[in-house]
Design a protein around this motif. Structure first.
Motif, PDB file in Angstrom:
ATOM      1  N   ALA A 176       1.205  -1.342   0.216  1.00 35.16           N
ATOM      2  CA  ALA A 176       0.114   0.487  -0.506  1.00 35.16           C
ATOM      3  C   ALA A 176       1.111   1.420   0.058  1.00 35.16           C
ATOM      4  N   PHE A 177       2.263   0.687   0.961  1.00 36.21           N
ATOM      5  CA  PHE A 177       3.116   2.238   0.947  1.00 36.21           C
ATOM      6  C   PHE A 177       3.296   2.720  -0.509  1.00 36.21           C
ATOM      7  N   THR A 178       4.356   1.829  -0.689  1.00 36.01           N
ATOM      8  CA  THR A 178       4.888   1.780  -2.368  1.00 36.01           C
ATOM      9  C   THR A 178       4.863   0.944  -3.334  1.00 36.01           C
ATOM     10  N   PRO A 179       5.106   1.677  -4.259  1.00 33.73           N
ATOM     11  CA  PRO A 179       4.911   1.114  -5.933  1.00 33.73           C
ATOM     12  C   PRO A 179       6.019   0.339  -6.030  1.00 33.73           C
ATOM     13  N   LEU A 180       6.680   0.327  -5.142  1.00 33.52           N
ATOM     14  CA  LEU A 180       8.455  -0.461  -5.811  1.00 33.52           C
ATOM     15  C   LEU A 180       8.743  -2.041  -4.620  1.00 33.52           C
ATOM     16  N   ASP A 181       9.142  -2.809  -6.227  1.00 30.91           N
ATOM     17  CA  ASP A 181       9.253  -4.294  -6.332  1.00 30.91           C
ATOM     18  C   ASP A 181      10.898  -4.205  -6.191  1.00 30.91           C
ATOM     19  N   PHE A 182      11.418  -4.643  -4.371  1.00 32.06           N
ATOM     20  CA  PHE A 182      12.918  -4.316  -4.861  1.00 32.06           C
ATOM     21  C   PHE A 182      12.781  -6.347  -4.795  1.00 32.06           C
ATOM     22  N   VAL A 183      13.067  -6.088  -5.624  1.00 29.38           N
ATOM     23  CA  VAL A 183      13.525  -7.397  -6.220  1.00 29.38           C
ATOM     24  C   VAL A 183      15.285  -8.371  -5.568  1.00 29.38           C
ATOM     25  N   SER A 184      15.928  -7.419  -5.938  1.00 27.32           N
ATOM     26  CA  SER A 184      17.477  -7.445  -5.568  1.00 27.32           C
ATOM     27  C   SER A 184      17.836  -6.100  -5.074  1.00 27.32           C
ATOM     28  N   TYR A 185      18.439  -6.296  -3.854  1.00 25.99           N
ATOM     29  CA  TYR A 185      19.332  -5.415  -3.120  1.00 25.99           C
ATOM     30  C   TYR A 185      20.584  -6.040  -2.088  1.00 25.99           C
ATOM     31  N   PRO A 186      20.993  -7.250  -2.278  1.00 27.55           N
ATOM     32  CA  PRO A 186      21.908  -8.267  -1.692  1.00 27.55           C
ATOM     33  C   PRO A 186      23.340  -6.968  -0.804  1.00 27.55           C
ATOM     34  N   TYR A 187      23.723  -6.185  -1.627  1.00 30.12           N
ATOM     35  CA  TYR A 187      25.309  -5.215  -1.238  1.00 30.12           C
ATOM     36  C   TYR A 187      24.214  -3.857  -0.713  1.00 30.12           C
ATOM     37  N   SER A 188      23.751  -3.015  -0.838  1.00 29.94           N
ATOM     38  CA  SER A 188      23.157  -2.268   0.134  1.00 29.94           C
ATOM     39  C   SER A 188      22.425  -2.910   0.846  1.00 29.94           C
ATOM     40  N   HIS A 189      21.886  -3.808   1.227  1.00 26.51           N
ATOM     41  CA  HIS A 189      20.578  -3.320   2.153  1.00 26.51           C
ATOM     42  C   HIS A 189      20.770  -5.317   2.801  1.00 26.51           C
ATOM     43  N   SER A 190      21.337  -6.239   2.672  1.00 26.91           N
ATOM     44  CA  SER A 190      21.163  -7.547   3.410  1.00 26.91           C
ATOM     45  C   SER A 190      22.138  -6.731   4.569  1.00 26.91           C
ATOM     46  N   LEU A 191      22.112  -8.017   5.853  1.00 33.73           N
ATOM     47  CA  LEU A 191      21.896  -7.285   6.286  1.00 33.73           C
ATOM     48  C   LEU A 191      23.664  -7.642   7.074  1.00 33.73           C
ATOM     49  N   VAL A 192      24.460  -8.561   6.750  1.00 40.66           N
ATOM     50  CA  VAL A 192      25.505  -8.769   6.730  1.00 40.66           C
ATOM     51  C   VAL A 192      26.335  -8.061   5.651  1.00 40.66           C
ATOM     52  N   LEU A 193      25.698  -7.368   4.947  1.00 36.11           N
ATOM     53  CA  LEU A 193      27.060  -6.901   4.189  1.00 36.11           C
ATOM     54  C   LEU A 193      26.893  -5.037   4.972  1.00 36.11           C
ATOM     55  N   LEU A 194      25.503  -4.956   5.620  1.00 34.27           N
ATOM     56  CA  LEU A 194      25.715  -3.286   5.672  1.00 34.27           C
ATOM     57  C   LEU A 194      26.349  -3.401   7.491  1.00 34.27           C
ATOM     58  N   LEU A 195      26.738  -4.451   7.354  1.00 36.08           N
ATOM     59  CA  LEU A 195      27.595  -4.946   8.790  1.00 36.08           C
ATOM     60  C   LEU A 195      28.894  -4.687   8.280  1.00 36.08           C
ATOM     61  N   VAL A 196      29.594  -5.144   7.799  1.00 34.46           N
ATOM     62  CA  VAL A 196      30.678  -4.845   6.961  1.00 34.46           C
ATOM     63  C   VAL A 196      30.891  -3.599   6.711  1.00 34.46           C
ATOM     64  N   TRP A 197      29.598  -2.747   5.801  1.00 33.52           N
ATOM     65  CA  TRP A 197      29.797  -1.664   5.927  1.00 33.52           C
ATOM     66  C   TRP A 197      30.037  -0.334   7.316  1.00 33.52           C
ATOM     67  N   GLY A 198      28.639  -1.193   7.944  1.00 39.04           N
ATOM     68  CA  GLY A 198      28.801  -0.146   9.260  1.00 39.04           C
ATOM     69  C   GLY A 198      30.426   0.315   9.766  1.00 39.04           C
ATOM     70  N   LEU A 199      30.798  -1.757   9.886  1.00 42.47           N
ATOM     71  CA  LEU A 199      31.921  -0.877  10.752  1.00 42.47           C
ATOM     72  C   LEU A 199      33.407  -0.383   9.426  1.00 42.47           C
ATOM     73  N   ALA A 200      32.868  -0.585   8.370  1.00 39.68           N
ATOM     74  CA  ALA A 200      34.030   0.886   7.326  1.00 39.68           C
ATOM     75  C   ALA A 200      34.231   1.185   7.730  1.00 39.68           C
ATOM     76  N   LEU A 201      32.488   2.538   7.793  1.00 41.40           N
ATOM     77  CA  LEU A 201      32.130   3.879   7.875  1.00 41.40           C
ATOM     78  C   LEU A 201      32.911   4.532   9.146  1.00 41.40           C
ATOM     79  N   ALA A 202      32.379   3.292  10.164  1.00 39.05           N
ATOM     80  CA  ALA A 202      33.085   3.834  11.378  1.00 39.05           C
ATOM     81  C   ALA A 202      34.671   3.584  11.576  1.00 39.05           C
ATOM     82  N   ILE A 203      35.420   3.388  10.989  1.00 35.54           N
ATOM     83  CA  ILE A 203      37.124   2.883  10.979  1.00 35.54           C
ATOM     84  C   ILE A 203      36.974   4.274  10.136  1.00 35.54           C
ATOM     85  N   VAL A 204      36.420   5.231   8.803  1.00 31.56           N
ATOM     86  CA  VAL A 204      37.078   6.049   8.712  1.00 31.56           C
ATOM     87  C   VAL A 204      37.127   7.172   9.786  1.00 31.56           C
TER      88      VAL A 204
END
Ligand SMILES: [Zn+2]
Length: 221
Positions: A54-82
């Protein structure tokens, strides 16, 4: 989620008063900052499908690199270090990593089961977006609570600090409402361009308003 991500960025100012709101917003929205880049590069896919929820007209088919939990842990760690390399604040690393990872949990609440645990892994989502009133009932109070914490953690030094901040919050709310009531984006390309233009604008805007506000010391909550 949209303004819910900004809510956690606003609230994080309490823990790291010396860190610009622009940095906190970037961390909370890091997944959505990477997403248009990966879409443009063809690494991730989205489809326009009115009524997907109801809220969005978007079908998020695939976004493993920007939106998976494991990759966000990796991005989070990287950004924290920077950030740790540039900012002297004992809390900066855990706060930045926490904000980046918070994106997954907030999107997990709102999205259909399309949020991957890891690339190729199971997809989860509670589907709050199936109801617009329920989404608004969760996200708007979150956003107001974030503003409440931020405005009690900082004080405007001048008109820019006051009105720059207020206008930014109003603009985010207007975009939120516009997202609900306006027709779907005409194309994925238009979506990517809108995000690529909007993200730097709101980053600069939050940096500008925030640097005209001083941290409030010694207040408890
Ligand atoms: Zn997201």
């Amino acid at each position: 989620m949209f303004i819910g991500h900004f809510a956690v960025g606003l609230a994080a100012k309490r823990a790291t008063p010396g860190v610009s709101l622009a940095v906190l917003f970037t961390a909370a929205q890091f997944a959505d900052t990477l997403w248009p880049v990966f879409l443009a590069a063809g690494l991730e896919q989205v489809r326009i499908e009115p009524g997907n929820t109801a809220f969005t007209p978007l079908d998020f088919v695939s976004y493993p690199y920007s939106h998976s939990l494991v990759l966000l842990l990796v991005w989070g760690l990287a950004l924290a270090i920077v950030c740790r390399a540039f900012v002297r604040d004992n809390w900066i690393a855990p706060v930045i990593a926490g904000l980046v990872v918070s994106h997954w949990f907030l999107d997990f609440v709102t999205h259909r089961p399309d949020m991957p645990l890891y690339p190729g892994g199971p997809k989860l989502g509670l589907g709050l977006w199936n109801s617009v009133p329920a989404t608004v009932a969760v996200e708007v109070p979150m956003f107001l609570a974030g503003i409440w914490v931020y405005t009690r953690s900082t004080r405007a030094r001048d008109g820019v600090g006051r009105w720059g901040f207020i206008s930014l919050m109003v603009m985010l709310l207007l975009i939120y409402v516009a997202n609900i009531v306006s027709p779907p984006p005409p194309s994925i390309r238009a979506l990517v361009i809108t995000m690529a233009a909007g993200i730097p604008l709101f980053t600069a805007w939050s940096w500008w308003a925030d640097r005209h506000r001083d941290p409030v010391k010694g207040e408890t909550w």
